[in-house]
Write an enzyme that holds these catalytic residues in place. Sequence first.
Site, PDB file in Angstrom:
ATOM      1  N   GLN A  40     -22.255   5.993  39.046  1.00 11.45           N
ATOM      2  CA  GLN A  40     -21.501   6.754  38.029  1.00 11.45           C
ATOM      3  C   GLN A  40     -20.441   5.888  37.365  1.00 11.45           C
ATOM      4  O   GLN A  40     -20.199   6.000  36.163  1.00 11.45           O
ATOM      5  CB  GLN A  40     -20.871   7.979  38.702  1.00 11.45           C
ATOM      6  CG  GLN A  40     -20.106   8.879  37.759  1.00 11.45           C
ATOM      7  CD  GLN A  40     -19.767  10.229  38.391  1.00 11.45           C
ATOM      8  OE1 GLN A  40     -20.496  10.752  39.219  1.00 11.45           O
ATOM      9  NE2 GLN A  40     -18.646  10.793  38.010  1.00 11.45           N
ATOM     10  N   TYR A  51     -32.154   6.079  51.799  1.00 10.72           N
ATOM     11  CA  TYR A  51     -32.748   6.054  53.142  1.00 10.72           C
ATOM     12  C   TYR A  51     -32.150   7.237  53.896  1.00 10.72           C
ATOM     13  O   TYR A  51     -30.940   7.255  54.155  1.00 10.72           O
ATOM     14  CB  TYR A  51     -32.424   4.746  53.858  1.00 10.72           C
ATOM     15  CG  TYR A  51     -32.950   3.523  53.134  1.00 10.72           C
ATOM     16  CD1 TYR A  51     -34.203   2.999  53.435  1.00 10.72           C
ATOM     17  CD2 TYR A  51     -32.197   2.899  52.141  1.00 10.72           C
ATOM     18  CE1 TYR A  51     -34.696   1.878  52.761  1.00 10.72           C
ATOM     19  CE2 TYR A  51     -32.674   1.787  51.466  1.00 10.72           C
ATOM     20  CZ  TYR A  51     -33.923   1.280  51.776  1.00 10.72           C
ATOM     21  OH  TYR A  51     -34.402   0.177  51.103  1.00 10.72           O
ATOM     22  N   ASP A  78     -18.075  19.654  35.644  1.00 13.17           N
ATOM     23  CA  ASP A  78     -17.584  20.179  36.919  1.00 13.17           C
ATOM     24  C   ASP A  78     -16.458  21.201  36.726  1.00 13.17           C
ATOM     25  O   ASP A  78     -16.173  21.974  37.630  1.00 13.17           O
ATOM     26  CB  ASP A  78     -17.069  19.032  37.810  1.00 13.17           C
ATOM     27  CG  ASP A  78     -18.189  18.342  38.579  1.00 13.17           C
ATOM     28  OD1 ASP A  78     -19.367  18.525  38.199  1.00 13.17           O
ATOM     29  OD2 ASP A  78     -17.899  17.615  39.551  1.00 13.17           O
TER      30      ASP A  78
HETATM   31  C1  LIG Z   1     -21.571  12.627  46.934  1.00 11.96           C
HETATM   32  C2  LIG Z   1     -21.855  13.013  45.506  1.00 11.96           C
HETATM   33  C3  LIG Z   1     -23.005  12.544  44.899  1.00 11.96           C
HETATM   34  C4  LIG Z   1     -23.314  12.913  43.586  1.00 11.96           C
HETATM   35  N1  LIG Z   1     -24.481  12.462  43.027  1.00 11.96           N
HETATM   36  C5  LIG Z   1     -24.825  12.865  41.786  1.00 11.96           C
HETATM   37  C6  LIG Z   1     -26.037  12.383  41.150  1.00 11.96           C
HETATM   38  O1  LIG Z   1     -26.796  11.569  41.682  1.00 11.96           O
HETATM   39  N2  LIG Z   1     -26.322  12.836  39.901  1.00 11.96           N
HETATM   40  C7  LIG Z   1     -25.502  13.710  39.254  1.00 11.96           C
HETATM   41  O2  LIG Z   1     -25.828  14.111  38.128  1.00 11.96           O
HETATM   42  N3  LIG Z   1     -24.336  14.133  39.797  1.00 11.96           N
HETATM   43  C8  LIG Z   1     -23.967  13.741  41.036  1.00 11.96           C
HETATM   44  N4  LIG Z   1     -22.783  14.153  41.577  1.00 11.96           N
HETATM   45  C9  LIG Z   1     -21.872  15.012  40.793  1.00 11.96           C
HETATM   46  C10 LIG Z   1     -21.023  14.211  39.798  1.00 11.96           C
HETATM   47  O3  LIG Z   1     -20.270  13.237  40.474  1.00 11.96           O
HETATM   48  C11 LIG Z   1     -20.106  15.164  39.027  1.00 11.96           C
HETATM   49  O4  LIG Z   1     -20.866  16.275  38.583  1.00 11.96           O
HETATM   50  C12 LIG Z   1     -19.451  14.468  37.819  1.00 11.96           C
HETATM   51  O5  LIG Z   1     -18.437  13.568  38.229  1.00 11.96           O
HETATM   52  C13 LIG Z   1     -18.807  15.493  36.883  1.00 11.96           C
HETATM   53  O6  LIG Z   1     -18.259  14.819  35.780  1.00 11.96           O
HETATM   54  P1  LIG Z   1     -17.047  15.453  34.962  1.00 11.96           P
HETATM   55  O7  LIG Z   1     -16.824  14.517  33.824  1.00 11.96           O
HETATM   56  O8  LIG Z   1     -17.306  16.891  34.707  1.00 11.96           O
HETATM   57  O9  LIG Z   1     -15.817  15.430  35.972  1.00 11.96           O
HETATM   58  P2  LIG Z   1     -15.058  14.187  36.623  1.00 11.96           P
HETATM   59  O10 LIG Z   1     -15.983  13.056  36.828  1.00 11.96           O
HETATM   60  O11 LIG Z   1     -14.329  14.743  37.804  1.00 11.96           O
HETATM   61  O12 LIG Z   1     -14.012  13.749  35.499  1.00 11.96           O
HETATM   62  C14 LIG Z   1     -12.891  14.559  35.194  1.00 11.96           C
HETATM   63  C15 LIG Z   1     -11.811  13.690  34.580  1.00 11.96           C
HETATM   64  O13 LIG Z   1     -10.704  14.533  34.222  1.00 11.96           O
HETATM   65  C16 LIG Z   1      -9.508  13.828  34.472  1.00 11.96           C
HETATM   66  N5  LIG Z   1      -8.397  14.766  34.625  1.00 11.96           N
HETATM   67  C17 LIG Z   1      -8.206  15.668  35.620  1.00 11.96           C
HETATM   68  N6  LIG Z   1      -7.051  16.317  35.435  1.00 11.96           N
HETATM   69  C18 LIG Z   1      -6.485  15.837  34.303  1.00 11.96           C
HETATM   70  C19 LIG Z   1      -5.278  16.119  33.581  1.00 11.96           C
HETATM   71  N7  LIG Z   1      -4.399  17.029  34.013  1.00 11.96           N
HETATM   72  N8  LIG Z   1      -5.026  15.431  32.461  1.00 11.96           N
HETATM   73  C20 LIG Z   1      -5.894  14.488  32.001  1.00 11.96           C
HETATM   74  N9  LIG Z   1      -7.061  14.188  32.638  1.00 11.96           N
HETATM   75  C21 LIG Z   1      -7.353  14.853  33.770  1.00 11.96           C
HETATM   76  C22 LIG Z   1      -9.809  13.049  35.750  1.00 11.96           C
HETATM   77  O14 LIG Z   1      -8.944  11.934  35.880  1.00 11.96           O
HETATM   78  C23 LIG Z   1     -11.259  12.637  35.547  1.00 11.96           C
HETATM   79  O15 LIG Z   1     -11.416  11.363  34.991  1.00 11.96           O
HETATM   80  C24 LIG Z   1     -22.437  13.774  42.880  1.00 11.96           C
HETATM   81  C25 LIG Z   1     -21.265  14.231  43.483  1.00 11.96           C
HETATM   82  C26 LIG Z   1     -20.980  13.865  44.782  1.00 11.96           C
HETATM   83  C27 LIG Z   1     -19.736  14.400  45.450  1.00 11.96           C
END
Ligand SMILES: Cc1cc2nc3c(=O)[nH]c(=O)nc-3n(C[C@H](O)[C@H](O)[C@H](O)COP(=O)(O)OP(=O)(O)OC[C@H]3O[C@@H](n4cnc5c(N)ncnc54)[C@H](O)[C@@H]3O)c2cc1C
Length: 529
Positions: A115, A219, A297
């Site tokens: 990621q 794995y 998310d």
């Molecule tokens: C173990 C694990 C494995 C995973 N594997 C996969 C996979 O293989 N494929 C897949 O599709 N998904 C996978 N996921 C899920 C994936 O990591 C998340 O769905 C993804 O990170 C969501 O992206 P996002 O941009 O919505 O949120 P985030 O990546 O959480 O980004 C949110 C951003 O908002 C910012 N933010 C928060 N609060 C504030 C604020 N007050 N002011 C300004 N900025 C702020 C944060 O700093 C962050 O950068 C996995 C998750 C886990 C836990």
Amino acid sequence: MEDCDVLIVGAGPVGLATAIELGQRGVRVRVVDLTDDVGFRPRAKLTNVRSMGLMRRWGLAQAVRAQAPLPADYPSDVIFATGMAGHLLTRFENAFRCARERDDQFPEPAQWIPQYALTRVLRDHVRTLPSVRLDYGRRFIGLAQDDDGVTAQIAPTAGGEAVAQRCRYLVGADGPSSPVRKALGIRMQGDHGYARNFGVVFKAPELSGRNRLGLGIQYWLTNPACPGIVGPMERDLWFFGTQVPPQVDIDTLDPAALVRRCIGLDIAVEVVATDPWDCHRLVAERYREGRVLLAGDACHLHPPMGGYGMNMGIGDGLALGWKLAAVLQGWGGPKLLDAYQVERRQVHERVIAEAVENYSTLTNQLVRDTMMAEGPEGDAARAAVGEEVARVKQREFHTLGVVLGCRYATSPVIVDDGSAAPPDEYRNYHPSAHPGCLAPHGWLADGRSLYDRFGRGFTLLAERDEVAAFRAAAEARGLALTVFVHGDPALTELYAAPLALIRPDQFVAWRGQAVPGDAGAVLDQIRGM
Ligand SMILES: Cc1cc2nc3c(=O)[nH]c(=O)nc-3n(C[C@H](O)[C@H](O)[C@H](O)COP(=O)(O)OP(=O)(O)OC[C@H]3O[C@@H](n4cnc5c(N)ncnc54)[C@H](O)[C@@H]3O)c2cc1C
């Protein structure tokens, strides 16, 4: 602070995808995030076939592949075994469809890429978009909205006064704890924290050489000492994950020792990062409050098995980006924004159910007392587990039906043609131009992807150039309509109609045997007027 059209809170993959869809359309966007540190957390590794199709649409597929640390011919096999030098239980080849093969069903194979590496590619591209400003070191504090727009309070993380940022719309792509969602008072509904997990990123230069299972991306190591999942992120950089029972205090865990027990090898393990995370099954009660919308998310959380979270969020970014651009630029109407939640929630709920099903069988559920024994008793136990895995887990690794078969069964901006919907299967994808489905993909006679012929706005696919009424209706409305006259009966057969209207997000909005009497009414419905 200068006004912008859209303020995006969060520069994770979802906020950046939203910014790209908007910025490539010239919408004035500001993106703020707390930090530019993408870290080493073992989060998404899979960018699936749908997301790679979107990367191609954004002109980024090659950049993503170039930044993927593993070689292009690295097999995306998922291997179940008792240890990295232990007994093989079973193997799934070409999991998630990463093999670099041409396939009629999609334009781009999936890509195994951490990621953090994908985020950097998206971020670099956002920085090239003239209408987008990306600001790190900024914290969203709160918001107020009125009939014309939203005023958000944004403070420097380094300290100092919050500054008001005015925008027409605000997108909360700020992750699971979403301060934007909280500011709106929107709750998450479902199962909170129903299982605990512990992730580790580690360096182990000896591990590749001691691996007796062959190359793979995951794995699944099923042994009584420490059942868990291990896989490569970069050369000699690996991830590890295991479920933690409720009675165990996560702070007392020794990450390196856990890794060694799981892989069954006493080798040097350098811990780079740890990542405890809880498993949820949650969706936000609403995705929109006035001029503020949620994506990624911030509005859906579920187990990561199947690799859906980030990928689904990138789809949210596309869905929201084109709709917001259409409304802001006047080629779409307000119903498009109403359709956002209606359409996306159907996809989220279907995919979340699949992810929860996948999470119900992990390596710890597959441990058997005798499976580590040498000889016939151990062989029999391992064969039984291998058969069970082949039966139960294949739905997690062969997911085309889930990934490409998602459809918008109900939507105010899709015209139902009364036909039967295609079968809803997790494994097999049944391409269909039933309105609300992803447009069936095909390769054209000149070798190009059909999707490459779609325009930025709506596209009319027509076997013959007998679509004057559609052209006239689009022109009268100032609507950019790309007409692709293909003259190919095979494409007509694939779409089960000589005419189909495709939306900017590559979903079928309407199809027909002939141009309807009121072509303008069809255009108005699908653009949310
Ligand atoms: C173990 C694990 C494995 C995973 N594997 C996969 C996979 O293989 N494929 C897949 O599709 N998904 C996978 N996921 C899920 C994936 O990591 C998340 O769905 C993804 O990170 C969501 O992206 P996002 O941009 O919505 O949120 P985030 O990546 O959480 O980004 C949110 C951003 O908002 C910012 N933010 C928060 N609060 C504030 C604020 N007050 N002011 C300004 N900025 C702020 C944060 O700093 C962050 O950068 C996995 C998750 C886990 C836990």
